[in-house]
Every structure is written in structure tokens, then in C-alpha cells.
Design a protein around this motif. Structure first.
Motif, short mmCIF file in Angstrom:
data_model
loop_
_atom_site.label_atom_id
_atom_site.label_comp_id
_atom_site.label_asym_id
_atom_site.label_seq_id
_atom_site.Cartn_x
_atom_site.Cartn_y
_atom_site.Cartn_z
N HIS A 42 68.67 87.76 34.13
CA HIS A 42 67.72 88.53 34.68
C HIS A 42 66.38 87.91 34.69
O HIS A 42 65.54 87.93 35.62
CB HIS A 42 67.61 89.98 33.99
CG HIS A 42 66.47 90.65 34.33
ND1 HIS A 42 66.61 91.69 35.38
CD2 HIS A 42 65.55 90.98 33.67
CE1 HIS A 42 65.28 92.27 35.39
NE2 HIS A 42 64.58 91.66 34.15
N ASP A 43 66.04 87.22 33.53
CA ASP A 43 64.70 86.53 33.41
C ASP A 43 64.68 85.62 34.42
O ASP A 43 63.43 85.29 34.73
CB ASP A 43 64.42 86.41 31.94
CG ASP A 43 64.39 87.60 31.04
OD1 ASP A 43 63.79 88.53 31.93
OD2 ASP A 43 64.18 87.62 29.83
N HIS A 95 63.14 87.27 37.50
CA HIS A 95 61.37 87.01 37.33
C HIS A 95 60.82 85.71 37.69
O HIS A 95 59.81 85.55 38.22
CB HIS A 95 61.08 87.30 35.77
CG HIS A 95 61.36 88.65 35.39
ND1 HIS A 95 60.29 89.64 35.99
CD2 HIS A 95 62.19 89.51 34.51
CE1 HIS A 95 60.79 90.86 35.53
NE2 HIS A 95 61.91 90.98 34.77
N GLU A 116 59.57 94.85 38.36
CA GLU A 116 60.88 95.17 38.06
C GLU A 116 61.45 95.66 39.21
O GLU A 116 62.70 95.24 39.58
CB GLU A 116 60.99 96.04 36.91
CG GLU A 116 60.98 95.58 35.68
CD GLU A 116 61.88 94.54 35.15
OE1 GLU A 116 62.94 94.04 35.81
OE2 GLU A 116 61.39 93.79 34.20
FE LIG Z 1 62.74 92.28 33.83
#
Ligand SMILES: [Fe+2]
Length: 466
Positions: free
Chosen positions: A295-296, A300, A340
């Protein structure tokens, strides 16, 4: 160990004069450097001290009480520097109360004020990059503690692995090389499954900026289906050390678990993103109940290489410094609906840029309107987003559409200006620190900086036009 205050009584006597004075009383922890931090506040505000005394605090263990007389009054027409010093002190003392009152001739034992004093309380916030080390060790929930419904809860090997990885993150200090994790074959396979899946959806559903950056990350810092990229390599790339091209100056910091919203957002003010390094359980590669490195890193990191997205995130961070708890709540909701789960307009279509969408295919397709059930799309207005309730375990019923990152950034700056904070902050890129703009000197220095930059811009424009 040396102490901040090495004798029990410091007396600095300055001949008394007829100037108006203010007396301040506050407690300071008995720690190296605290006294000099306090003195710097007065120096920075060009305030003369006419007395400074300290003694062990009666009320608090291992604290010293300070009694300080300064030149200047709390009168509204000439209180800029005194109030500036009070606010700076409030920051250093992490929100502890400071008593300030007009100076009287009495001895200090009679000086405990009854009326006519002000309390200043600003939540502590980091001022320098290095201060972020202080927040890294206070995670709300360690990455090694798993809930009973976590897919890896009963897997002892998996849990041992998480302990190892989070311990490295805990030891990390600013300036260290980011911990290198040698990912196992199983971990690399989990990464690969998700990576391939995301790649297939990128062109159609994810924003242009992400699609532009990803190949650069593949060429320069190990992105690809075969292995998990290293935080060190991504961070160097964002810092502009890998390519000979300009990047955004963002950097990564490993984190050992879940940070509080305040701490996490404060990191963004220094262009720092806290990233996990552990990976989800291999039994369910497409599911994770918490942020993990897929996820990171995949959700991101790429967009931090985009200058407009980088600045947008930075503004949310700056707004969070010293903000009240209610404002932190609002900012983290704005963060939720943008970083997000944000979507943005691109021509006649809407594309995803939020990491939660990019790293969750089911929700990505739903958000793009491909399911029977359709979400509501609203224009991004920080005030509206900030107070919108959102579920964390199901798909979002509402998404906010940003016109562009630049537009979203401007809106967040306006939103922050309306927030209930008694001061403004400015990020100083040369020292990578945060300055509180609360007195004339600092503001005029800021204006001069802008004038210099305008002159540079002017010169550049003239050359360009010719
Ligand atoms: Fe996040």
C-alpha cells in the motif's frame, strides 16, 4: 549526565531601568539543551532579559521553574515580540502553561499571580527534520501486534518476521541509511501478484501523473513485479539523487506501526512520508486490513515524485503543525478524501490518485463507476470533505473530485488560513525547518526572500523572452 541547568540558582543581574517589563514563570524539564532553546526564543525576538532565575520545581519532578523578567509589555499596541516569545515558548514547552504578567517589584515568592496573566497553550510540534525522531517511537499500535482476525494472526513465522522489520524501523534515526530488507521468495511473490494486477488497471483508471512516474521508478529504483523496492532507493530518487533531474525533495522514513494523525500529518510538513516495510500475509495477497509496504510503496510513493502532488501534501502537513485537535481531525479527513481516496478530473473522465484506491482493485473499479452500485462524486471543497463521515471497512459512498493537484493545493492553503490557529508557519527549504511567522522581523525577512526570488524570476524571464 550533564543537565540543562547545572546549578540550582542562576542569577543574571542587569541594572534596573525605567522600561516596562513583563515577568514570566514556566517549568522546563531537566534535560540537556532545554535552557539554550529557551534563551534562543528571547534572542530571536530581540528581547532583553533583565533577570533569569531558576530553581528545582516544587510541583514537578525533574523540572526547573524559571522566573524571567523581560523588557516589553503585554499591552496590545506593543506586544508583538513579547507575545511572539510566549508562543515560541509554548511550542518548546509542549503546551505547558506559561504565566506572564506585568513585572512588579515584589520578591518572587510573592509573585504568584492572581489575575492579569495569560495562558498560552499550543500543542507541541516538530520544528526541524530531526525532531521527527521524537514521534517515530510513539506509535499507537505496533506493527507486530496483530488483531485476531488478521490473516497472519496464527502464523508464528510471519509474526517473527514483522518483529524483525519493525525493530529496524524503531532504531532508525534521522541521517541513518534507511533499513534494507532482504525480502523472501514468498514475500516477493505476494508483491508480484499485486504489482501485476495494478499494472493492468493503471492506464485506464489511474491519473496521468502516476502513469508518468511509474516507468521512471521502474528504471531507477527497482520497481517491478520481481522484488519489493527498497525505501532507501525510493527516498534517494525523491531527493533527486538518482536522476540528474529535479525531483521534489520528499523523503521516506520507516515506521514501526500506526502513528497518530497529528504525528503522521506533522511529518508531511517536512516532506517526509512514514512508510511501513512489512508486507501483508501471503494467504491473501489481495487483502490487507492495515497499511503495509505494498500500500505504502505502490499506492503512495510514486505521486510524491509529482511536484504538484508533493506540494499539495506538504500544505496539509504545514496546516497540521500546532493545530487544535478538532483541526487535526478535519485535516486528516481531508487527507483521507484526497491522498487516500482522491479522484481527479482529467478531460471528460475521472481518474484515481488516492493510494487506497490504487492499491485496492475492487474499490478502484467501483469508484470508477464500473459496478452496479455507483458512488456519489462531489467537487473537492476542503470544508465539505473535512466534515464528511466515512466508513473504514467498506467502500466509500462518496468521493471528492479534485480539478487538479494545483487547484486542490490552493484550496487547502485557503482552508488552512481559515483554521483556528494563532500563528502561520513557513517551511524554510534551506534549513529544512519550520518557522513560525509571528513577528515583524520574521515577516520582513520572508518578504525580502520573496523579493529576491522575484528578482531572480524577472531576470530569468528576460533571458527567456530574448
Ligand atoms: Fe495510506
Amino acid at each position: 549526565m550533564a543537565t540543562a541547568v547545572d546549578s540550582h540558582h542562576h542569577n543574571v543581574s542587569v541594572p534596573s531601568s525605567s522600561v516596562n517589563r513583563t515577568t514570566m514563570i514556566f517549568s522546563v524539564p531537566n534535560r540537556v539543551g532545554t535552557l539554550s532553546d529557551v534563551l534562543t526564543v528571547f534572542r530571536d525576538q530581540s528581547i532583553n532579559l533583565s533577570r533569569i532565575e531558576s530553581r528545582p520545581s516544587m510541583a514537578k519532578n525533574d523540572f526547573y521553574d524559571f522566573f524571567v523578567d523581560i523588557e516589553g509589555t503585554l499591552e496590545p499596541h506593543q506586544n508583538e515580540t513579547v507575545n511572539g516569545a510566549l508562543k515560541d515558548l509554548g511550542v518548546i514547552l509542549k503546551g505547558d502553561s506559561i504565566l506572564a504578567q506585568p513585572h512588579k517589584k515584589e520578591t518572587e515568592s510573592e509573585m504568584i499571580p492572581q489575575t492579569n496573566f495569560s495562558y498560552f497553550s499550543v500543542p507541541w510540534f516538530p520544528r526541524k527534520l530531526k525532531d521527527l525522531d521524537l514521534i517515530c517511537s510513539k506509535v499507537l499500535e505496533y506493527g507486530q501486534e496483530l488483531d485476531a482476525d488478521h490473516p497472519g494472526f496464527k502464523d508464528i513465522e510471519y509474526r517473527k518476521r514483522r518483529v524483525l522489520i519493525t525493530e529496524n524501523a524503531l532504531k532508525f534515526r534521522h541521517g541513518d541509511k534507511l533499513p534494507h530488507v532482504e525480502y523472501t521468495k514468498e514475500e516477493r511473490e505476494t508483491w508480484g501478484v499485486v504489482y501485476r494486477k495494478i499494472m493492468a488497471l493503471l492506464p485506464q483508471h489511474v491519473c496521468r501523473a502516476y502513469n508518468y512516474v511509474l516507468p521512471l521508478l521502474e528504471q531507477n529504483c527497482g520497481f517491478g513485479p520481481d522484488d519489493v523496492p527498497q525505501l532507501e532507493d525510493i527516498s534517494n530518487f525523491l531527493q533527486g539523487e538518482v536522476l540528474q533531474i529535479e525531483c521534489t525533495g520528499w523523503r521516506l522514513k520507516p515506521v514501526s506501526g500506526l502513528l497518530s494523525s497529528r504525528d503522521f500529518l506533522n511529518g508531511l510538513a517536512f516532506r517526509v512520508f512514514h512508510s511501513t516495510q512489512y508486507i501483508r500475509h501471503p494467504s491473501q495477497p489481495l487483502y490487507t486490513p492495515e497499511p503495509d509496504c505494498i500500500h505504502d510503496i505502490l499506492g503512495h510513493c510514486p505521486l510524491f515524485a509529482d511536484p504538484d502532488f508533493a506540494d499539495f501534501s506538504h500544505e496539509i502537513g504545514l496546516a497540521s503543525l500546532g493545530a487544535s485537535d478538532e483541526d487535526i481531525e478535519k485535516l486528516s479527513t481531508v487527507y483521507w478524501f484526497t491522498v487516500e481516496f482522491g479522484v481527479c478530473r482529467e478531460g471528460t473522465t475521472v481518474k484515481a490518485f488516492g493510494a487506497g484506491l490504487i492499491s485496492s482493485f475492487g474499490e478502484l473499479e467501483y469508484a470508477m463507476g464500473l459496478d452496479k452500485e455507483k458512488p456519489k462524486l462531489l467537487p473537492f471543497v476542503p470544508e465539505v470533505a473535512a466534515t464528511t463521515k466515512y466508513p473504514i471497512t467498506t467502500y466509500q459512498p462518496t468521493y471528492f473530485v479534485a480539478e487538479s493537484f494545483q487547484d486542490a493545493k490552493e484550496k487547502v492553503i485557503e482552508f488552512a488560513a481559515r483554521m483556528n490557529r494563532p500563528f502561520s508557519v513557513r517551511y524554510n527549504p534551506w534549513t529544512q525547518s519550520v518557522e513560525v511567522l509571528d513577528n515583524k522581523q520574521k515577516m520582513s525577512r520572508f518578504i525580502k526572500d520573496i523579493q529576491t526570488q522575484m528578482a531572480t524570476l524577472n531576470a530569468a524571464m528576460e533571458k527567456f523572452i530574448v
